[in-house]
Every structure is written in structure tokens, then in C-alpha cells.
Design a protein around this motif. Structure first.
Motif, PDB file in Angstrom:
ATOM      1  N   LEU A 102      -4.035  -9.186  -2.113  1.00 50.25           N
ATOM      2  CA  LEU A 102      -4.633  -8.600  -1.124  1.00 50.25           C
ATOM      3  C   LEU A 102      -4.271  -7.796  -0.031  1.00 50.25           C
ATOM      4  O   LEU A 102      -5.060  -6.960   0.354  1.00 50.25           O
ATOM      5  CB  LEU A 102      -5.277  -9.977  -0.562  1.00 50.25           C
ATOM      6  CG  LEU A 102      -6.504 -10.791  -0.962  1.00 50.25           C
ATOM      7  CD1 LEU A 102      -6.737 -12.044  -0.342  1.00 50.25           C
ATOM      8  CD2 LEU A 102      -7.641  -9.957  -1.177  1.00 50.25           C
ATOM      9  N   PRO A 103      -2.962  -7.766   0.338  1.00 49.08           N
ATOM     10  CA  PRO A 103      -2.355  -6.917   1.055  1.00 49.08           C
ATOM     11  C   PRO A 103      -2.493  -5.467   0.660  1.00 49.08           C
ATOM     12  O   PRO A 103      -2.576  -4.608   1.484  1.00 49.08           O
ATOM     13  CB  PRO A 103      -0.823  -7.380   1.164  1.00 49.08           C
ATOM     14  CG  PRO A 103      -0.803  -8.734   1.064  1.00 49.08           C
ATOM     15  CD  PRO A 103      -2.054  -9.067  -0.024  1.00 49.08           C
ATOM     16  N   TRP A 104      -2.535  -5.245  -0.769  1.00 50.99           N
ATOM     17  CA  TRP A 104      -2.574  -3.989  -1.236  1.00 50.99           C
ATOM     18  C   TRP A 104      -3.965  -3.337  -0.897  1.00 50.99           C
ATOM     19  O   TRP A 104      -4.209  -2.188  -0.843  1.00 50.99           O
ATOM     20  CB  TRP A 104      -2.478  -3.883  -2.726  1.00 50.99           C
ATOM     21  CG  TRP A 104      -1.131  -4.181  -3.063  1.00 50.99           C
ATOM     22  CD1 TRP A 104      -0.421  -5.263  -3.285  1.00 50.99           C
ATOM     23  CD2 TRP A 104      -0.083  -3.145  -3.527  1.00 50.99           C
ATOM     24  NE1 TRP A 104       0.668  -5.330  -3.755  1.00 50.99           N
ATOM     25  CE2 TRP A 104       0.882  -3.904  -3.863  1.00 50.99           C
ATOM     26  CE3 TRP A 104      -0.048  -1.814  -3.556  1.00 50.99           C
ATOM     27  CZ2 TRP A 104       2.343  -3.396  -4.254  1.00 50.99           C
ATOM     28  CZ3 TRP A 104       0.973  -1.484  -3.957  1.00 50.99           C
ATOM     29  CH2 TRP A 104       2.318  -1.928  -4.306  1.00 50.99           C
ATOM     30  N   LEU A 138      -6.206  -4.720   1.920  1.00 48.47           N
ATOM     31  CA  LEU A 138      -6.645  -4.851   3.279  1.00 48.47           C
ATOM     32  C   LEU A 138      -5.730  -4.242   4.191  1.00 48.47           C
ATOM     33  O   LEU A 138      -6.246  -3.562   5.101  1.00 48.47           O
ATOM     34  CB  LEU A 138      -6.669  -6.315   3.460  1.00 48.47           C
ATOM     35  CG  LEU A 138      -7.707  -7.217   2.644  1.00 48.47           C
ATOM     36  CD1 LEU A 138      -7.661  -8.661   3.038  1.00 48.47           C
ATOM     37  CD2 LEU A 138      -9.084  -6.657   2.931  1.00 48.47           C
ATOM     38  N   LEU A 139      -4.402  -4.167   4.025  1.00 53.14           N
ATOM     39  CA  LEU A 139      -3.483  -3.481   5.032  1.00 53.14           C
ATOM     40  C   LEU A 139      -3.456  -2.093   4.877  1.00 53.14           C
ATOM     41  O   LEU A 139      -3.107  -1.300   5.997  1.00 53.14           O
ATOM     42  CB  LEU A 139      -2.027  -4.069   4.346  1.00 53.14           C
ATOM     43  CG  LEU A 139      -1.954  -5.600   4.869  1.00 53.14           C
ATOM     44  CD1 LEU A 139      -0.326  -5.987   4.643  1.00 53.14           C
ATOM     45  CD2 LEU A 139      -2.243  -5.873   6.366  1.00 53.14           C
ATOM     46  N   ARG A 140      -3.814  -1.276   3.693  1.00 55.40           N
ATOM     47  CA  ARG A 140      -3.882   0.076   3.589  1.00 55.40           C
ATOM     48  C   ARG A 140      -2.380   0.696   3.972  1.00 55.40           C
ATOM     49  O   ARG A 140      -2.147   1.718   4.689  1.00 55.40           O
ATOM     50  CB  ARG A 140      -4.637   0.710   4.518  1.00 55.40           C
ATOM     51  CG  ARG A 140      -6.164   0.267   4.441  1.00 55.40           C
ATOM     52  CD  ARG A 140      -7.019   0.493   3.340  1.00 55.40           C
ATOM     53  NE  ARG A 140      -8.134   0.022   3.060  1.00 55.40           N
ATOM     54  CZ  ARG A 140      -9.137   0.079   2.035  1.00 55.40           C
ATOM     55  NH1 ARG A 140      -8.756   0.783   0.945  1.00 55.40           N
ATOM     56  NH2 ARG A 140     -10.250  -0.626   2.058  1.00 55.40           N
ATOM     57  N   ALA A 149       3.321  -3.396   1.584  1.00 56.07           N
ATOM     58  CA  ALA A 149       2.119  -4.269   0.703  1.00 56.07           C
ATOM     59  C   ALA A 149       2.789  -5.235  -0.122  1.00 56.07           C
ATOM     60  O   ALA A 149       2.556  -6.734  -0.432  1.00 56.07           O
ATOM     61  CB  ALA A 149       1.100  -3.470   0.151  1.00 56.07           C
ATOM     62  N   ALA A 194       4.434  -8.209   1.873  1.00 57.94           N
ATOM     63  CA  ALA A 194       3.470  -9.110   2.280  1.00 57.94           C
ATOM     64  C   ALA A 194       2.695  -9.937   1.133  1.00 57.94           C
ATOM     65  O   ALA A 194       2.369 -11.145   1.555  1.00 57.94           O
ATOM     66  CB  ALA A 194       2.438  -8.376   3.064  1.00 57.94           C
ATOM     67  N   GLY A 195       2.642  -9.206   0.137  1.00 57.99           N
ATOM     68  CA  GLY A 195       1.946 -10.073  -0.979  1.00 57.99           C
ATOM     69  C   GLY A 195       2.839 -11.016  -1.678  1.00 57.99           C
ATOM     70  O   GLY A 195       2.415 -12.317  -1.831  1.00 57.99           O
ATOM     71  N   LEU A 251       2.781 -14.127   1.135  1.00 58.28           N
ATOM     72  CA  LEU A 251       1.397 -14.816   1.004  1.00 58.28           C
ATOM     73  C   LEU A 251       1.213 -15.581  -0.231  1.00 58.28           C
ATOM     74  O   LEU A 251       0.889 -16.775  -0.152  1.00 58.28           O
ATOM     75  CB  LEU A 251       0.188 -13.861   1.360  1.00 58.28           C
ATOM     76  CG  LEU A 251       0.085 -13.196   2.518  1.00 58.28           C
ATOM     77  CD1 LEU A 251      -0.989 -12.471   2.860  1.00 58.28           C
ATOM     78  CD2 LEU A 251       0.091 -14.235   3.947  1.00 58.28           C
ATOM     79  N   THR A 258     -13.566  -5.129  -0.152  1.00 61.66           N
ATOM     80  CA  THR A 258     -12.400  -4.396  -0.147  1.00 61.66           C
ATOM     81  C   THR A 258     -12.476  -3.077  -0.754  1.00 61.66           C
ATOM     82  O   THR A 258     -11.502  -2.289  -0.997  1.00 61.66           O
ATOM     83  CB  THR A 258     -11.184  -5.236  -1.138  1.00 61.66           C
ATOM     84  OG1 THR A 258     -12.070  -5.329  -2.389  1.00 61.66           O
ATOM     85  CG2 THR A 258     -11.029  -6.661  -0.375  1.00 61.66           C
TER      86      THR A 258
END
Length: 226
Positions: A98-100, A102-104, A110, A113-114, A117, A201
Motif C-alpha cells: 500500500l505505501p507504494w 498511497l505515499l507516492r 515506500a 514503510a511497507g 506495516l 489507488t
């Protein structure tokens, strides 16, 4: 003109996000279906619709059979725990991607963060799977610590809370302990999240400015007295 290698095409599609969106939606759907399958292992055929007050179904409502929060006196039912562990594993992979989307952010950010999480769910998935295979509660390192990560994954935690509150409403039955088919409601919400994830997304469309007509707006000219 030489064609680009297939790997470059796949890499381009991945970086553009289309494959990542598809993989996230697929993993969420798989996680939901596995959760429904785990619920079926526990509740079928003892708790058919309308038979929730039968002796067999009332016995299964005891928290000794809960595989999402296993007590020390946990009793396995079929392969419910293994399926729940597989469901959590698929959910962990989806959350890690998801970070890939949502975070841009840059790939290293990314990816970090992935890993953070998704790593909060993997110990839970391992504990469920190993406990189901062993037929007893298996202690897995970092399970207690991973509970702190649920604060970061509050949308996932919210799904579980909503399912717990929604199951009695949908089924029209309030249990003395665990409402039958609660895990199936969680699975249904995950499948719904899979359907929402694809459009939510996607690339954001920028508003295109209207072409100028080249004419100046009419400004009223004040009239002077003669």
C-alpha cells in the motif's frame, strides 16, 4: 527498431502502479476469501442460519474456539486457524504494498514503510498457522510487540471492530460469547476493500484548464451625464 525486453515492459507497468494496484486488490480478495473459509471450518454445519441456539452451535460459540485471539485453553476446530493464518499473511503482503500506492514516495521510503506495516501482521499469521498445525497454542516471537503496530494499521483494526459489531445486526442474533460467522463478515469487508482499492489507488486526474477564447470579458462602461 529494436523492441524493449519483456522485463523492461513489466518494470514500466510496475512503476506506473497498474500491477501494484492489481496485486493489492487480488491479495485483499484472497485474504477475505480465506477468512470466510476459516469461518466455515468453525461454524459449518453446526451453526446453520436459524440454528444458532442448538446445543452444538452454542458450544462452538465459546471463546475456547476463538482463533483470532487464542486463549490458553484454545481448542482447534478443523483447519480454521491455518486458514486464518493464511488470510493474515495475504493481508500482510497487501498492506506492505500500500505505501507504494498511497505515499507516492521514493522506492526506498515506500519499501521501508511497507516492511514496517506488513511486518506487524506476519507474526500473527505465523502464530495462527503454527498453532493450527500443532493443535495447541504456539508462542511466536514479536506477537505481543506486533500488537503495538495495530495503531499504525488502524484501518485494518477498524475492519475487525466493525465486523464484530456488524455480525449480530446482519445475522439477527446476539451470542453470549462469540457471534457465529463473525470471521465471515470480516472476510466480506476485506473483499469489499479489494473492490474499492483499485479505483481508490488509481492515478489522480488533474483538472485541465479551459482553452482561452482570446476575447476579453465585457466590462460595463459607466455612462456620464450629458
Amino acid at each position: 527498431m529494436a523492441r524493449a525486453p519483456p522485463w523492461d515492459c513489466l518494470r514500466t507497468m510496475w512503476m506506473q502502479g497498474r500491477w501494484r494496484r492489481a496485486v493489492v486488490s487480488l491479495l485483499l480478495a484472497v485474504s477475505g476469501l480465506l477468512a470466510v473459509a476459516g469461518a466455515r471450518e468453525r461454524w459449518w454445519p453446526a451453526c446453520r442460519p436459524g440454528d444458532f441456539d442448538t446445543p452444538r452451535c452454542l458450544a462452538l460459540q465459546d471463546d475456547r474456539y476463538d482463533f483470532t485471539a487464542m486463549p490458553e485453553s484454545w481448542v482447534p476446530v478443523g483447519q480454521a486457524a491455518e486458514l486464518a493464518g493464511a488470510s493474515y499473511a495475504a493481508l500482510a503482503l497487501a498492506v506492505a504494498l500500500l505505501p507504494w500506492l498511497l505515499l507516492r514516495a521514493r522506492p526506498p521510503v515506500a519499501a521501508a514503510a511497507g516492511l514496517l506495516l506488513g511486518g506487524t501482521l506476519l507474526p500473527v499469521a505465523a502464530a495462527l498457522w503454527l498453532s493450527g498445525r500443532a493443535g495447541e497454542v504456539v508462542d511466536v516471537p514479536l506477537v505481543s510487540a506486533s500488537a503495538l503496530g495495530w495503531a499504525l494499521l488502524w484501518p485494518v483494526a477498524a475492519i475487525a471492530v466493525v465486523a464484530t459489531l456488524l455480525a449480530p445486526v446482519l445475522l439477527g442474533y446476539v451470542s453470549h460469547d462469540t457471534t457465529p460467522w463473525t470471521e465471515a463478515v470480516t472476510g466480506g469487508l476485506l473483499v469489499l476493500a479489494a473492490l474499492v482499492a483499485w479505483p481508490a489507488t488509481g492515478p489522480r486526474r488533474r483538472a485541465t484548464p479551459r482553452p482561452s477564447t482570446g476575447t476579453q470579458p465585457l466590462v460595463p462602461v459607466p455612462q456620464t451625464g450629458s
